[in-house]
Scaffold this active site. Structure first.
Site, short mmCIF file in Angstrom:
data_model
loop_
_atom_site.label_atom_id
_atom_site.label_comp_id
_atom_site.label_asym_id
_atom_site.label_seq_id
_atom_site.Cartn_x
_atom_site.Cartn_y
_atom_site.Cartn_z
CG ASN A 1 95.77 -0.89 -50.95
OD1 ASN A 1 96.69 -1.30 -50.24
ND2 ASN A 1 94.70 -1.64 -51.24
CG HIS B 1 91.18 -4.10 -50.66
ND1 HIS B 1 91.35 -5.14 -51.55
CD2 HIS B 1 91.48 -2.96 -51.33
CE1 HIS B 1 91.75 -4.63 -52.71
NE2 HIS B 1 91.84 -3.32 -52.60
CD GLU C 1 93.68 -7.03 -53.63
OE1 GLU C 1 94.54 -6.64 -52.82
OE2 GLU C 1 93.53 -6.53 -54.77
CD GLU D 1 89.40 -0.27 -54.03
OE1 GLU D 1 90.30 0.46 -54.45
OE2 GLU D 1 89.64 -1.34 -53.43
N GLY E 1 92.93 -4.01 -60.66
CA GLY E 1 94.09 -4.66 -61.28
C GLY E 1 93.83 -5.21 -62.67
CB SER F 1 92.03 -0.01 -63.65
OG SER F 1 92.19 -1.41 -63.51
#
Ligand code: 13P
Length: 267
Positions: free
Chosen positions: A17, A109, A111, A179, A185, A225
């Site tokens: 991604n 996602h 985000e 996730e 991140g 990560s």
């Protein structure tokens, strides 16, 4: 924990991604280099599928390159509209992704959920829209650090997936990505045991909503990560069938090493 039958083993998927990185010219150079690197290493694409998720403005370039050079790489969008067409400024229809030969699309996602207020119901609409056009949704679910503390690891992802699947019929081609928001991140990945526990619970949801047969063939990815140094641990788990990689997917050598995890996982 589901037993693994090596004969029925699902083909793992390693998906990159890119988020909002690499323009269309950079995407061409990147995809060429990735394909060469994997070819040089004699990567068996039928053993581990590889997909990239560039920004929308790159998709036509990536499609043209993949088709012209017959590259064994899949690609897809990072989001899709729940609507068919019409007055939705800035949105991209599933039909447009299908026309560009996108095999997959990332939906829900974290985000998108946190920065754009996407709800579980919208995610369900997007999943239905993608499937209606033959684009397989990669449905992202995951808990925040706060959820983890309050409800444990699987409660939130399980509830998110149940709603996301509410408009799907039984023969669906879907991928699920677990996730944990706290792992994205942050450099702090979940442990393989944590990922396996939630992946098993998510497979249970797929079985409950779409039946055992669909659950047995649905790939469940871990994301958050992931690097070449930790992918092997995840891939040893019976319910983890691949990874959705963010930051590490932007470095060709690192992403190729993740794709080639079988060289260091002992499978
Ligand atoms: P990182 O691999 O950078 O943690 O991102 C994970 C992710 O959000 C993939 O969709």
């Amino acid at each position: 924990m589901a037993a693994v039958n090596p004969v029925q083993r699902r083909v793992p998927l390693i998906a990159g991604n890119w988020k909002m990185n690499l323009d269309h010219l950079q995407s061409i150079a990147f995809v060429q280099k990735l394909a060469w690197t994997l070819k040089d290493a004699s990567h068996d694409f039928s053993a581990v599928e590889v997909a990239v998720f560039p920004p929308f403005t790159d998709l036509r370039s990536v499609q043209t390159l993949v088709a012209a050079d017959k590259l064994p790489l899949a690609f897809g969008g990072q989001d899709v509209s729940e609507h068919e067409s019409g007055a939705y400024t800035g949105e991209i229809a599933a039909a447009f992704l299908a026309a560009l030969e996108c095999r997959y699309v990332i939906i829900g996602h974290s985000e998108r959920r946190t920065l754009h207020g996407e709800t579980d119901e919208q995610v369900a609409g997007k999943v239905a829209a993608a499937l209606a056009h033959g684009v397989a949704p990669i449905i992202c679910v995951g808990e925040t650090a706060d959820d983890l503390e309050k409800h444990g690891a699987s409660a939130v992802p399980v509830a998110q997936l149940r709603t996301a699947l509410s408009r799907v019929d039984s023969a669906a081609d879907i991928v699920v990505a677990y996730e944990p928001v706290w792992a994205i991140g942050s450099g702090q990945a979940a442990t393989p045991e944590q990922a396996e526990q939630v992946a098993a619970a998510l497979r249970g949801v797929v079985a409950e909503v779409l039946g055992e047969e669909v659950a047995a063939k649905t790939r469940i990815l871990y994301g958050g990560s992931v690097k070449s140094g930790n992918i092997a641990g995840f891939m040893r788990e019976p319910n983890v069938d691949g990874a959705l990689v963010g930051g590490a997917s932007l470095d060709v050598a690192e992403f190729a090493a993740i794709v080639r995890y079988q060289k260091h996982v002992g499978l």
